[in-house]
Write a protein that holds these residues in place. Structure first.
Motif, mmCIF file in Angstrom:
data_model
loop_
_atom_site.group_PDB
_atom_site.id
_atom_site.type_symbol
_atom_site.label_atom_id
_atom_site.label_comp_id
_atom_site.label_asym_id
_atom_site.label_seq_id
_atom_site.Cartn_x
_atom_site.Cartn_y
_atom_site.Cartn_z
ATOM 1 N N UNK A 75 0.807 -1.224 0.000
ATOM 2 C CA UNK A 75 0.000 0.000 0.000
ATOM 3 C C UNK A 75 0.840 1.274 0.000
ATOM 4 N N UNK A 76 2.022 1.230 0.607
ATOM 5 C CA UNK A 76 2.880 2.412 0.670
ATOM 6 C C UNK A 76 3.455 2.785 -0.697
ATOM 7 N N UNK A 77 3.548 1.806 -1.595
ATOM 8 C CA UNK A 77 4.127 2.053 -2.916
ATOM 9 C C UNK A 77 3.084 2.199 -4.014
ATOM 10 N N UNK A 78 1.819 2.238 -3.627
ATOM 11 C CA UNK A 78 0.723 2.498 -4.568
ATOM 12 C C UNK A 78 0.094 3.822 -4.173
ATOM 13 N N UNK A 79 0.125 4.783 -5.070
ATOM 14 C CA UNK A 79 -0.369 6.110 -4.709
ATOM 15 C C UNK A 79 -1.218 6.705 -5.822
ATOM 16 N N UNK A 80 -2.145 7.547 -5.456
ATOM 17 C CA UNK A 80 -3.015 8.196 -6.434
ATOM 18 C C UNK A 80 -2.258 9.262 -7.206
ATOM 19 N N UNK A 81 -2.448 9.273 -8.521
ATOM 20 C CA UNK A 81 -1.923 10.379 -9.336
ATOM 21 C C UNK A 81 -3.058 11.296 -9.770
ATOM 22 N N UNK A 82 -4.284 10.843 -9.573
ATOM 23 C CA UNK A 82 -5.459 11.664 -9.872
ATOM 24 C C UNK A 82 -6.620 11.176 -9.026
ATOM 25 N N UNK A 83 -7.391 12.121 -8.513
ATOM 26 C CA UNK A 83 -8.557 11.793 -7.693
ATOM 27 C C UNK A 83 -9.554 12.940 -7.793
ATOM 28 N N UNK A 84 -10.801 12.605 -8.116
ATOM 29 C CA UNK A 84 -11.842 13.626 -8.217
ATOM 30 C C UNK A 84 -13.182 12.938 -7.988
ATOM 31 N N UNK A 85 -13.820 13.257 -6.871
ATOM 32 C CA UNK A 85 -15.051 12.569 -6.495
ATOM 33 C C UNK A 85 -16.269 13.033 -7.286
ATOM 34 N N UNK A 86 -16.088 14.016 -8.157
ATOM 35 C CA UNK A 86 -17.169 14.459 -9.036
ATOM 36 C C UNK A 86 -16.929 14.047 -10.488
ATOM 37 N N UNK A 87 -15.700 14.218 -10.955
ATOM 38 C CA UNK A 87 -15.416 14.048 -12.380
ATOM 39 C C UNK A 87 -14.741 12.732 -12.752
ATOM 40 N N UNK A 88 -14.281 11.975 -11.760
ATOM 41 C CA UNK A 88 -13.618 10.698 -12.051
ATOM 42 C C UNK A 88 -14.373 9.531 -11.411
ATOM 43 N N UNK A 89 -15.690 9.622 -11.434
ATOM 44 C CA UNK A 89 -16.498 8.533 -10.885
ATOM 45 C C UNK A 89 -16.482 7.357 -11.863
ATOM 46 N N UNK A 90 -15.887 6.282 -11.445
ATOM 47 C CA UNK A 90 -15.700 5.041 -12.193
ATOM 48 C C UNK A 90 -14.794 5.255 -13.411
ATOM 49 N N UNK A 91 -13.504 5.245 -13.135
ATOM 50 C CA UNK A 91 -12.491 5.322 -14.192
ATOM 51 C C UNK A 91 -12.420 3.950 -14.862
ATOM 52 N N UNK A 92 -13.131 3.815 -15.969
ATOM 53 C CA UNK A 92 -13.374 2.494 -16.550
ATOM 54 C C UNK A 92 -12.215 1.962 -17.377
ATOM 55 N N UNK A 93 -11.477 2.854 -18.029
ATOM 56 C CA UNK A 93 -10.389 2.379 -18.881
ATOM 57 C C UNK A 93 -9.276 3.414 -18.914
ATOM 58 N N UNK A 94 -8.049 2.931 -19.137
ATOM 59 C CA UNK A 94 -6.888 3.799 -19.316
ATOM 60 C C UNK A 94 -5.998 3.200 -20.399
ATOM 61 N N UNK A 95 -5.321 4.077 -21.132
ATOM 62 C CA UNK A 95 -4.376 3.645 -22.156
ATOM 63 C C UNK A 95 -3.208 4.631 -22.199
#
Length: 408
Positions: free
Chosen positions: A341-361
Motif C-alpha cells: 500500500x505504501x508504494x501504490x499512490x493516487x496520481x489523480x482523484x476527483x469525487x465528481x469528475x472521475x467517478x468510475x475510471x473504466x479504462x486507461x491507455x
C-alpha cells in the motif's frame, strides 16, 4: 506515529495533484449520422436510445481516439467508434469504425459480415498499426441477451481500415459464464506476425491466449484468476453493489532478450496483484499443464479500496497505472519497488469528475488517457441527462508521477 500519518497525508496530496486535461465531455453521446433522416429513423425504430449509450473503452492511434460503446442495452447504433483528435469540439460525435455497416446489427435472417462488430468493451492499437477488437457477439446484454455471433477477435489494418482477420474463439476457450471485456496485445516492433493476444475471462475465471502466427488459441485456468470474496462489495458514486468479476486487468512489462515479458494481472473484485512470465502463456503445452501452477506469482496487495479494472505499463518509467474504481481516480506503482500500500499512490482523484475510471491507455507520445463514465449509476439507477456523465482526460506520464513514490 503521528508524524508518519502526517507524512503519508502529504504524500497522498502530492500524488493526486497531477493536472488532467479534459479532452472530451458529454451529457449523452451522439453519433455522426449519415443524415438527419437516418438519425430520426433510428430513434423511431428504437435503434438509437441516447440514454442507453455508455462510452467505456478507449485507445489512441495517431489522430484517432477510439471509443467503445458496449451494447449493454437496446438502442446502441454503433459499438466501435472513434473521434478525430483534430476536432476542437469537446462534445464531438462518435464516428463508427470502420463504418456504419460494420456496426449495424443484422435484421431477421441476415448474417453479420466478417468485419462486423456486435459489442466490444475494450480495444488495443498495437505497434504494427493494427486495431485488435474483442467482439463479445452479444447485444442487449442486460435485456434480451441477443447472441448475434460467437465471441471473436477482430483485427483491422489502421492504415487502410480493412479487415486483416477475424478469429472466432473455439468451443474449448469458452465457459457458460464467460464474459470477455478486455484484450491486450503482445508484439515486438518488426515482428508483427509473431503477435499474441491475451483475453481475460472475468466471468469464467480463465485466460484465453491467441497466437497470430499459428491462428490458434488456448484457455488457461488458475486459482489466481478468481475474485476475492472479501473484495466484491463496492460503493461508487453513492451506489452500493456486489460484483464477482474475476481476472480483468492485464499489464505487460518490458521485453527481455528473448522477447518475453512479465504480465501483471488482477481480478476486478480483488486488491491483490499477480504475475506470470509470458513464456509460460505463449507455450500451449506448458500453459495448459497443471504442473505450471507455481509459475504464477503473487506480487502483493495494493491496499484497502484499490479495486481496479484496467491497468497499463509505461516502459520508460517502469510504472504501472491502475484505475481506482472506489477511490474515484487513478493510481501508480513502480514495478522496481515491492508492491505494498505504501508504494501504490493516487496520481489523480476527483469525487465528481472521475467517478468510475473504466479504462486507461498510454499512447505513443507517452500520454495517459483516462475515461470515466459513472457506470454503476448507468447500470443500477440511471444517469441525469442534464449533467456531464462521461469524460475523457489525458496527462503526460512524467507530469503524472512527478513528486510521487512512483518516480524513479
Amino acid at each position: 506515529m503521528l508524524r508518519l500519518a502526517i507524512l503519508a497525508g502529504l504524500i497522498s496530496l502530492c500524488a493526486a495533484a497531477a493536472k488532467l486535461e479534459e479532452v472530451f465531455a458529454w451529457k449523452e453521446v451522439s453519433y455522426a449520422w449519415p443524415s438527419e433522416d437516418a438519425k430520426n429513423q433510428a430513434v423511431k425504430n428504437g435503434e438509437y436510445i441516447s440514454a442507453n449509450n455508455l462510452p467505456l473503452g478507449l485507445g489512441r492511434w495517431k489522430d484517432k481516439l477510439f471509443v467503445t460503446v458496449p451494447r449493454w442495452k437496446a438502442g446502441v447504433p454503433s459499438s466501435l467508434n472513434y473521434i478525430s483528435l483534430a476536432s476542437p469540439n469537446k462534445t464531438d460525435s462518435l464516428i463508427p469504425y470502420p463504418d456504419w455497416k460494420a456496426n449495424t446489427l443484422p435484421k431477421g435472417e441476415e448474417k453479420p459480415d466478417e468485419n462486423a462488430i456486435t459489442s466490444t468493451f475494450r480495444v488495443t492499437a498495437d505497434a504494427c498499426d493494427r486495431l485488435w477488437v474483442m467482439d463479445t457477439g452479444v447485444a442487449d446484454i442486460l435485456g434480451e441477451f441477443k447472441v448475434i455471433s460467437s465471441p471473436a477477435i477482430v483485427i483491422f489494418d489502421l492504415n487502410t481500415d480493412k479487415l486483416i482477420r477475424r478469429y472466432t474463439l473455439k468451443e474449448g476457450d469458452l465457459k457458460h459464464e464467460s464474459f470477455f471485456a478486455n484484450i491486450v496485445v503482445d508484439v515486438l516492433p518488426g515482428k508483427c506476425d509473431k503477435a499474441f493476444a491475451y483475453i481475460p475471462d472475468l466471468g469464467g475465471y480463465g485466460l484465453v491466449v491467441y497466437s497470430f502466427a499459428d491462428n490458434d488459441s488456448w484457455r488457461i485456468k488458475h486459482n489466481f484468476f478468481h475474485f476475492d470474496p472479501l473484495q466484491g462489495d463496492l460503493k461508487v458514486g453513492g451506489i452500493n453493489f456486489q460484483w464477482t468479476d474475476g481476472v480483468f486487468g492485464l499489464a505487460l512489462g518490458p521485453a527481455d532478450d528473448n522477447g518475453d515479458r512479465t504480465m501483471y494481472f488482477h481480478a476486478l473484485a480483488s486488491t491483490t496483484e499477480f504475475s506470470v512470465n509470458t513464456n509460460v502463456l505463449k507455450n500451449k503445452t506448458i500453459a495448459t499443464d497443471p504442473h505450471s501452477y507455481d509459475m504464477f506469482k503473487i506480487e502483493g496487495n495494493k491496499g484497502e479500496h484499490t479495486q481496479t479494472s484496467a491497468s497499463v505499463f509505461d516502459e520508460k518509467s517502469n510504472v504501472i497505472f491502475l484505475t481506482q474504481l472506489v477511490r474515484d481516480g487513478v493510481a501508480c506503482w513502480n514495478i522496481k519497488k515491492s508492491l505494498s500500500p505504501q508504494n501504490v499512490t493516487l496520481i489523480a482523484e476527483d469525487h465528481d469528475n472521475l467517478i468510475f475510471t473504466n479504462d486507461i491507455k498510454i499512447d505513443a507520445d507517452r500520454y495517459l488517457w483516462i475515461i470515466s463514465d459513472k457506470m454503476p449509476a448507468f447500470l443500477y439507477r440511471g444517469l441525469n441527462p442534464d449533467e456531464i456523465n462521461y469524460r475523457i482526460y489525458k496527462v503526460a506520464i512524467d507530469e503524472a508521477i512527478k513528486g510521487t513514490v512512483c518516480e524513479a
